[in-house]
Design a protein around this motif. Sequence first.
Motif, mmCIF file in Angstrom:
data_model
loop_
_atom_site.group_PDB
_atom_site.id
_atom_site.type_symbol
_atom_site.label_atom_id
_atom_site.label_comp_id
_atom_site.label_asym_id
_atom_site.label_seq_id
_atom_site.Cartn_x
_atom_site.Cartn_y
_atom_site.Cartn_z
ATOM 1 N N ALA A 114 0.806 -1.255 -0.082
ATOM 2 C CA ALA A 114 0.083 0.105 0.092
ATOM 3 C C ALA A 114 0.866 1.268 0.078
ATOM 4 C CB ALA A 114 -0.934 -0.088 1.312
ATOM 5 N N HIS A 115 1.754 1.290 0.662
ATOM 6 C CA HIS A 115 3.024 2.298 1.076
ATOM 7 C C HIS A 115 3.387 2.780 -0.438
ATOM 8 C CE1 HIS A 115 2.985 3.858 4.994
ATOM 9 N NE2 HIS A 115 2.652 2.657 5.405
ATOM 10 N N ALA A 116 3.911 1.633 -1.181
ATOM 11 C CA ALA A 116 4.600 1.713 -2.361
ATOM 12 C C ALA A 116 3.647 2.177 -3.414
ATOM 13 C CB ALA A 116 5.196 0.114 -2.755
ATOM 14 N N ALA A 117 2.341 1.479 -3.725
ATOM 15 C CA ALA A 117 1.600 1.973 -4.309
ATOM 16 C C ALA A 117 1.159 3.380 -4.290
ATOM 17 C CB ALA A 117 0.064 1.163 -4.451
ATOM 18 N N ILE A 118 0.916 3.991 -3.334
ATOM 19 C CA ILE A 118 0.639 5.309 -2.988
ATOM 20 C C ILE A 118 1.987 6.232 -3.562
ATOM 21 C CG2 ILE A 118 -0.014 7.016 -1.293
ATOM 22 C CD1 ILE A 118 -1.484 4.963 0.290
ATOM 23 N N ALA A 119 3.025 5.689 -3.030
ATOM 24 C CA ALA A 119 4.479 6.431 -3.342
ATOM 25 C C ALA A 119 4.529 6.636 -4.833
ATOM 26 C CB ALA A 119 5.473 5.756 -2.828
ATOM 27 N N ALA A 120 4.005 5.743 -5.811
ATOM 28 C CA ALA A 120 3.864 5.627 -7.093
ATOM 29 C C ALA A 120 2.727 6.501 -7.689
ATOM 30 C CB ALA A 120 3.954 4.223 -7.637
ATOM 31 N N GLY A 121 1.870 6.830 -6.901
ATOM 32 C CA GLY A 121 0.869 7.597 -7.368
ATOM 33 C C GLY A 121 -0.393 7.084 -7.911
ATOM 34 N N LEU A 122 -0.482 5.553 -7.298
ATOM 35 C CA LEU A 122 -1.734 4.948 -7.452
ATOM 36 C C LEU A 122 -2.683 5.009 -6.320
ATOM 37 C CD1 LEU A 122 0.146 1.380 -8.598
ATOM 38 C CD2 LEU A 122 -1.056 3.097 -10.403
ATOM 39 N N VAL A 123 -3.826 4.515 -6.611
ATOM 40 C CA VAL A 123 -4.803 4.168 -5.688
ATOM 41 C C VAL A 123 -4.761 2.973 -5.454
ATOM 42 C CG1 VAL A 123 -7.307 4.420 -5.067
ATOM 43 C CG2 VAL A 123 -6.305 6.397 -6.277
ATOM 44 N N ALA A 124 -4.765 2.730 -3.841
ATOM 45 C CA ALA A 124 -4.581 1.243 -3.407
ATOM 46 C C ALA A 124 -5.994 0.725 -3.064
ATOM 47 C CB ALA A 124 -3.652 1.226 -2.336
ATOM 48 N N ILE A 125 -6.370 -0.362 -3.620
ATOM 49 C CA ILE A 125 -7.608 -0.955 -3.208
ATOM 50 C C ILE A 125 -7.429 -2.066 -2.248
ATOM 51 C CG2 ILE A 125 -9.808 -2.001 -3.804
ATOM 52 C CD1 ILE A 125 -9.318 -0.783 -6.562
ATOM 53 N N VAL A 126 -7.505 -1.832 -1.066
ATOM 54 C CA VAL A 126 -6.910 -2.816 0.113
ATOM 55 C C VAL A 126 -7.973 -3.667 0.442
ATOM 56 C CG1 VAL A 126 -5.942 -2.984 2.320
ATOM 57 C CG2 VAL A 126 -5.032 -1.184 0.580
ATOM 58 N N CYS A 127 -7.795 -4.996 0.132
ATOM 59 C CA CYS A 127 -8.921 -6.060 0.668
ATOM 60 C C CYS A 127 -8.670 -6.542 1.837
ATOM 61 C CB CYS A 127 -8.737 -7.275 -0.472
ATOM 62 S SG CYS A 127 -8.874 -6.716 -2.254
ATOM 63 N N THR A 156 -0.490 8.386 6.426
ATOM 64 C CA THR A 156 -0.775 9.510 6.657
ATOM 65 C C THR A 156 -2.312 9.958 6.328
ATOM 66 O OG1 THR A 156 -0.296 10.740 4.643
ATOM 67 C CG2 THR A 156 1.318 10.624 6.307
ATOM 68 N N VAL A 157 -3.022 10.920 6.925
ATOM 69 C CA VAL A 157 -4.401 11.307 6.503
ATOM 70 C C VAL A 157 -4.275 11.694 5.095
ATOM 71 C CG1 VAL A 157 -5.772 13.228 6.594
ATOM 72 C CG2 VAL A 157 -4.790 12.546 8.662
ATOM 73 N N ALA A 158 -3.178 12.366 4.465
ATOM 74 C CA ALA A 158 -2.980 12.639 3.006
ATOM 75 C C ALA A 158 -2.891 11.212 2.118
ATOM 76 C CB ALA A 158 -1.871 13.364 2.655
ATOM 77 N N ASP A 159 -2.133 10.292 2.656
ATOM 78 C CA ASP A 159 -2.186 8.871 1.992
ATOM 79 C C ASP A 159 -3.752 8.331 1.801
ATOM 80 O OD1 ASP A 159 0.472 9.125 1.820
ATOM 81 O OD2 ASP A 159 0.958 7.898 3.636
ATOM 82 N N MET A 160 -4.407 8.674 3.019
ATOM 83 C CA MET A 160 -5.657 7.877 2.990
ATOM 84 C C MET A 160 -6.645 8.221 2.064
ATOM 85 S SD MET A 160 -5.559 5.424 5.386
ATOM 86 C CE MET A 160 -7.309 5.047 5.484
ATOM 87 N N GLU A 161 -6.433 9.352 1.340
ATOM 88 C CA GLU A 161 -7.124 9.937 0.243
ATOM 89 C C GLU A 161 -7.065 8.890 -1.098
ATOM 90 O OE1 GLU A 161 -6.424 13.866 -0.718
ATOM 91 O OE2 GLU A 161 -6.830 14.656 1.119
ATOM 92 N N ARG A 162 -5.837 8.139 -1.023
ATOM 93 C CA ARG A 162 -5.545 7.209 -2.165
ATOM 94 C C ARG A 162 -5.854 5.763 -1.750
ATOM 95 N NH1 ARG A 162 -3.485 10.635 -5.901
ATOM 96 N NH2 ARG A 162 -3.067 8.766 -7.136
#
Length: 251
Positions: A114-127, A156-162
Amino acid sequence: MRKPVIAGNWKMYKLLSEAVDTAVALKPLVANANHCEVIIAPVFTALKTVADRVEGSNIKVASQNCAAQNDFGAHTGEIAPVMIKDAGCSHAIIGHSERRQFYGDTDESVNKKAHAAIAAGLVAIVCVGEHLSERESGNANSVVAGQLNTGLAGLTVADMERIIIAYEPVWAIGTGKTATPEQAQEMHSHIRQTVAASHGNEVADAVRILYGGSVKPDNIATLMSQPDVDGALVGGASLEADSFASIVNYK
Ligand code: PEP
């Protein structure tokens, strides 16, 4: 206002030409679906071609997994989130129960991915989701809270938007057994409370929580009528353009 998301997980189905045919057939069928985000998740080898073919439409493309790191290096067989983004994807599904059951994904690896996906600019769909025995023994809530607390740790709160969360009870995936709308609502509300405790009320109010597990054209509307159900992650019924379009156009 949370915009619903309807995502199709194509699992390990479809050769490249079949994936393209399905995506192309889907485009006109969902072209007026402004009420929700539409996502399809083909296999890795079809991502770039499918993403090119749906470019400019309202269909977004997700991978079904990603590596836990973005640094190029000695990770044979892995595909970095930054490469998935480069192939034209906007989303990555992470921690699907089939990957947890058969391919070694853990709450800790889900968290790294999830951290890596967000760092790459993706939205992570966490199951997340419990097994039948865990539900029957009354542990479903604690299992799912544990998956969330570890899986979303350090974001972070900002990460959670993704982040999009997909609640997929394992006993309902590919079995034809759907959680009742009441069971889905109860767990989605529990998930929102768990996110409120870890990331605050604002994040919890904003995060989209999808239901997954034998969603079909004839049960999507009742599931979507639940206040905390913000969409669906659809497996089997997403493989045919007509059936997936009926789910997208549930309104
Ligand atoms: C899935 O693969 O995420 C899923 C929910 O599958 P199905 O809709 O076939 O139960």
